[in-house]
Design an enzyme around this catalytic site. Sequence first.
Site, short mmCIF file in Angstrom:
data_model
loop_
_atom_site.label_atom_id
_atom_site.label_comp_id
_atom_site.label_asym_id
_atom_site.label_seq_id
_atom_site.Cartn_x
_atom_site.Cartn_y
_atom_site.Cartn_z
N ASP A 200 0.73 -0.93 0.23
CA ASP A 200 -0.05 0.12 0.25
C ASP A 200 0.51 1.26 0.00
O ASP A 200 2.14 1.26 -0.25
CB ASP A 200 -1.02 0.29 1.25
N HIS A 238 -3.46 5.41 3.83
CA HIS A 238 -5.13 4.48 2.97
C HIS A 238 -3.97 2.96 4.18
O HIS A 238 -4.58 2.33 4.43
CB HIS A 238 -4.22 4.46 1.53
N SER A 410 -11.44 -0.40 -1.34
CA SER A 410 -10.34 -0.89 -0.46
C SER A 410 -10.78 -1.23 1.00
O SER A 410 -9.49 -1.54 1.62
CB SER A 410 -10.01 0.59 -0.54
#
Length: 869
Positions: A200, A238, A410
Amino acid sequence: MKLPWSLILALLVQQSALAVTPAKRSYHTHNYYVIEHDPQAGASLAEISRTLGVEVVEQAGQLLNHWLVRAEKPKLTSRSNDHDPVINTYNDLRARVSAIDHAHVAPRSEEHIRARALISSAPYLSRQIPRQRTKRAPPPIRPPGEYSSEAITERFGIEDPLFSKQWHLANDDYEEHTMNVTPLWEIGLTGKGVISSLVDDGLDYTSEDLKDNFDADNSYDFNDHEPLPTPKKFDDHHGTRCAGQIAASKNQACGIGIAYNSKVAGVRILSGPISDVDEAAALNYGYHNVSIYSCSWGPPDNGQSMEGPGYLIKKAVVEGINNGRGGKGSIFVFASGNGAANGDQCNFDGYTNSIYSVTVSAVDYKGLHPYYSEPCAANMVVAYSSGSGKHIVTTDKGKNECTQSHGGTSAAAPNAVGVFALALEARPDLTWRDIQYLCVENGRMINPEDPDWERTAHGRLYSYKYGFGVLDAAKYVTAAQSWNLVKPQAWFETPSVQLGNGTMDEEEHYSGGVFIGPNGVTSTITITKEMLVQYNFEALEHINVKVWINHTARGDVEVEVISPMNITSVLAKKRTGDRATSGYPGWMFMSVKHWGEDPVGDWTIRVTDQNTPEYSNGTFLGWNMKFWGSTIDASRARKYTVPRVENVLPVHIEAPPPPATPTTTKVLPKPTAHLPEDHGNAPGENTKPAFPSGTPHPTADVGWFPSLSNLVSSQKWFFGAIGAVAVFGLGMGIFFWRRRKARLANYTTLPAGDDVSMSALSGRSGAVPAGSSRPTRELYDAFGEVSDDDEYAEEGTALRGAHPQDRVSAGIGFHSGFLDDEEPTTAQGTTIYRDEPGPSHERREASPSPSRAASPGASSGASSWEHAS
Ligand SMILES: *[C@@H]1O[C@H](CO)[C@@H](O)[C@H](O)[C@H]1NC(C)=O
Ligand SMILES: *[C@@H]1O[C@H](CO)[C@@H](O)[C@H](O)[C@H]1NC(C)=O
Ligand SMILES: *[C@@H]1O[C@H](CO)[C@@H](O)[C@H](O)[C@H]1NC(C)=O
Ligand SMILES: *[C@@H]1O[C@H](CO)[C@@H](O)[C@H](O)[C@H]1NC(C)=O
Ligand SMILES: *[C@@H]1O[C@H](CO)[C@@H](O)[C@H](O)[C@H]1NC(C)=O
């Protein structure tokens, strides 16, 4: 000279074998390449390096006999790739060798023999060009309302202040809509001993919620080439959020992870451009000890792109499958994508439609289908995420930070990763296919009235929106505890059926084919019992369907395959925004809908377009199928290897290596963003089929243009093969004879081996249509996420107009995109990945409509990554 060279090489090799972390790259001073080296073919790596003028850096990730090499950048750099001396030397050599080979009187000078040895020893060379991957899915704006989950809090002595808001763990309004994890905590399963890797944008290992569960040894930053995946950019949150969903500690910070005693590693790739070799290494990083790779990103979710992993990345995935986790196979979990509102479908993404990934879509707080979550026949399960007024509450970047606005597919993928971590604690011996089988067999049904559910031949229920249902932790892990491991994998690929003498070469030039008329085109491939026996094939799992279609508007093409048991898999449904003219150059679709079905009989493909030839038209040139399943005789199982060339039509076995071209043209934007701002608030639905059969589809028995369909559909593979022999003469004859021989021997040599899913289309074909206004990059969410505070979101909005250059359409100006990304201070990233809500589904012309251009998804990066076209 020879001696010192080999000494140096030996040292280098030694060093790289011992090296714990990859060598730091220096793309501004050097050009990097990957060479595949065949040590048996006569030339040493040292000799090849010397000839090409490169130095060996290290082995390419975990890929045996693949070497990362580099050369100083030429002094006078020209924009054109023609001036890459390494590539030029290599291509000259190849050209010389092939000229000699084609000459009837082959000169046999020493020089020629060396040249040939060099080329055979280095069948693959590719320049490594960093490019940006996109994260998937942005989050939410409105904090959820107040809820409490007192019972669970008390029972487990939970002190995490935001636990009561983690409805995916304890949902006070819709009790059944949770991941159903707490029964497993009750029996002591919390993920101990399992490591998940968040591939990520970074992972904040200083977070109170993550520091105790952070695994530094298996972490790495491939963007900045540093040992730790430190988030540095403003929107690098994220990975941290996804990690929190999996392994946030049970403490006094924020909430709690599904597998709160498991470990998380961070592999940073989304915070800047990375090359294929680094993406490949990232997907294998620490793969002996890491069990699960959590990937919430992919190609853009704009409904226009069709892209998959390149050769090295496919090889890395197969390497992880074959050798990761002590040979039990790395578990790759991919988010399905956030582009449903753009008409996007996860079968246009080569990562999500890979047989090697568990593809996870989203359902919301009320158990409804959120409008961003992409449907397709490769969807395996769903997990909870944003929608119907709620988001996912999880750890955020910072010492003691929490976000209440995570979401998109996600956030669905890491919820699945958490469940798999619990299952692997209970059953560390599960292979990657056991993990998939357990998904197929234990999905929990939701919304039974939803017309998207269909019964499969095996008797299960399947939906393009929900896969086999919700991944229910307690149900899944309980089943895992008594699961009998499956036998090893078997596979076979049919020869390609050519329609109207259709062909496509490596440069993707099409010829021949059958015009797709008002009634579409059908064609049939017949599978016999004998074939199954021959290929040691017992029970069907995944199918792949590879197609070659030349069309003036790719999004108008619809493809479906109907099994012998009359089960239809919709592979491609109309995508209004996809006006690409590159067609389907050997694109591979995947379906899990036939899992458990008897494959013997006729498989029929139907290709239709929108029947508006004045606007768009095209030809169907050929197709083939690949069947994956379990072996009859486990002792005869063979590991799959990725062929270097796999999308030419007809498929041929001993394909020469592709000419080395710099990989510039293949830009794979990563993640898929396209999560609209209101992804958490917009109501979901459970009343619409994902792929309504509204389009005029002739039924199988009526209305198909009889002569055409006879012409085509009677081409069983067998006759196809005979025809091919006639057409292509002796050469092909030899080909089939060899294949046959190989089959008898051991069924290894399939006509075209195959691949991870998406075909080799990466670059050129995948590209965004040249005139399109919104090219490319999107994350699944990674950056897409908006921060929690409203003002942040506001800021994002305000900034949308700030980069007018980004609105210019794609294709060109490729650097603007990632340069923007590099600016840590702009809020651009915030908006980039978000999809605009309610995108227009009309046919878009080349010039962007103002509203679209101004929208976040439209701008930005797109242009950068995909200069391809
Ligand atoms: C992986 O695990 C083995 C033991 O299972 C251990 O010896 C090794 O150090 C570990 N490697 C990493 C990078 O954690
Ligand atoms: C295919 O090629 C063969 C041999 O060249 C030719 O006889 C045949 O007519 C062609 N078929 C079509 C549909 O073009
Ligand atoms: C196959 O299924 C379709 C519905 O999907 C149905 O309309 C059709 O009659 C079936 N055909 C056969 C031969 O059973
Ligand atoms: C196919 O489309 C092109 C324009 O895209 C048009 O010129 C051509 O006439 C069409 N062909 C047919 C058979 O309609
Ligand atoms: C198909 O491909 C050829 C060559 O790549 C191209 O010239 C032609 O226009 C394409 N389109 C159709 C509809 O055949």
